[in-house]
Write an enzyme that holds these catalytic residues in place. Structure first.
Site, PDB file in Angstrom:
ATOM      1  CG  HIS A  55      -0.216  -0.143   2.528  1.00 17.50           C
ATOM      2  ND1 HIS A  55       0.601   0.829   3.049  1.00 17.50           N
ATOM      3  CD2 HIS A  55      -0.177  -1.167   3.409  1.00 17.50           C
ATOM      4  CE1 HIS A  55       1.094   0.412   4.193  1.00 17.50           C
ATOM      5  NE2 HIS A  55       0.656  -0.807   4.431  1.00 17.50           N
TER       6      HIS A  55
HETATM    7  P1  TYD Z   1      -1.674  -3.438   7.883  1.00 17.35           P
HETATM    8  O1  TYD Z   1      -1.742  -2.018   7.465  1.00 17.35           O
HETATM    9  O2  TYD Z   1      -2.368  -4.478   7.067  1.00 17.35           O
HETATM   10  O3  TYD Z   1      -0.152  -3.880   8.065  1.00 17.35           O
HETATM   11  P2  TYD Z   1       0.995  -3.764   6.932  1.00 17.35           P
HETATM   12  O4  TYD Z   1       1.968  -2.779   7.483  1.00 17.35           O
HETATM   13  O5  TYD Z   1       1.540  -5.098   6.722  1.00 17.35           O
HETATM   14  O6  TYD Z   1       0.314  -3.245   5.712  1.00 17.35           O
HETATM   15  O7  TYD Z   1      -2.215  -3.497   9.372  1.00 17.35           O
HETATM   16  C1  TYD Z   1      -2.603  -4.698   9.984  1.00 17.35           C
HETATM   17  C2  TYD Z   1      -3.718  -4.406  10.968  1.00 17.35           C
HETATM   18  O8  TYD Z   1      -3.233  -3.608  12.051  1.00 17.35           O
HETATM   19  C3  TYD Z   1      -4.858  -3.643  10.339  1.00 17.35           C
HETATM   20  O9  TYD Z   1      -6.063  -4.170  10.872  1.00 17.35           O
HETATM   21  C4  TYD Z   1      -4.674  -2.235  10.849  1.00 17.35           C
HETATM   22  C5  TYD Z   1      -4.007  -2.432  12.178  1.00 17.35           C
HETATM   23  N1  TYD Z   1      -3.098  -1.340  12.586  1.00 17.35           N
HETATM   24  C6  TYD Z   1      -3.441  -0.553  13.666  1.00 17.35           C
HETATM   25  O10 TYD Z   1      -4.508  -0.715  14.305  1.00 17.35           O
HETATM   26  N2  TYD Z   1      -2.576   0.431  14.067  1.00 17.35           N
HETATM   27  C7  TYD Z   1      -1.395   0.663  13.414  1.00 17.35           C
HETATM   28  O11 TYD Z   1      -0.628   1.568  13.796  1.00 17.35           O
HETATM   29  C8  TYD Z   1      -1.073  -0.145  12.254  1.00 17.35           C
HETATM   30  C9  TYD Z   1       0.199   0.059  11.491  1.00 17.35           C
HETATM   31  C10 TYD Z   1      -1.948  -1.139  11.885  1.00 17.35           C
END
Ligand code: TYD
Length: 138
Positions: A55
């Site tokens: 993303h």
């Molecule tokens: P996601 O954005 O999918 O992780 P990646 O960095 O691999 O793209 O996030 C995973 C899950 O964690 C999603 O449900 C959102 C949550 N999340 C939070 O609640 N707080 C945060 O600071 C972050 C980074 C993710």
């Protein structure tokens, strides 16, 4: 506002104090990185073969550090791509706003520390690649 490119992403060498007892790295807002840290999170227990990220962010800036182990970060600005391997706890990869990133090839036991310029806001994520390239073309 400037349209960011992968050339705005940079590896930052962080301070490292080392002696026979081991190593220590510290990071100050603005001094070592070009933003103020609002949030810190880390990725760990990543199963072999899994990828993270996939993303971009409208506004968020980040510093990504392999504090343990190693992984590759694929950076993409919609025109060019590059892969940066992180494998030292005293290097951080600065990723400005509006760069598509994917983290792959995690070594076993890798820990990925992320310092972020903003709180978590799902509305600020760009999770669709076609939407991302459209934004970059504007
Ligand atoms: P996601 O954005 O999918 O992780 P990646 O960095 O691999 O793209 O996030 C995973 C899950 O964690 C999603 O449900 C959102 C949550 N999340 C939070 O609640 N707080 C945060 O600071 C972050 C980074 C993710």
């Amino acid at each position: 506002m400037k349209n960011t490119t992968i050339h705005d992403c940079k590896l930052i060498e962080l301070p490292r104090m080392y002696d026979r007892r081991g190593s220590l790295t510290y990071i100050y807002n603005s001094d070592h990185i070009p933003f103020d840290i609002v949030r810190t999170y880390y990725l760990y227990d990543v199963p072999g073969g899994e990828s993270r990220g996939g993303h971009a962010h409208t506004e968020l800036q980040q510093l990504i550090v392999a504090v343990m182990g190693a992984f590759d970060v694929i950076l993409d600005d919609g025109t060019e791509k590059k892969t940066v391997r992180l494998e030292r706890a005293y290097y951080g990869l600065y990723v400005p706003r509006q760069i598509w990133r994917e983290l792959i090839n995690f070594s076993s036991g890798a820990n990925c520390l992320v310092l972020a310029s903003m709180s978590y806001e799902e509305a600020e994520y760009i999770r669709n690649y076609d939407t991302f390239t459209e934004i970059k073309r504007k």
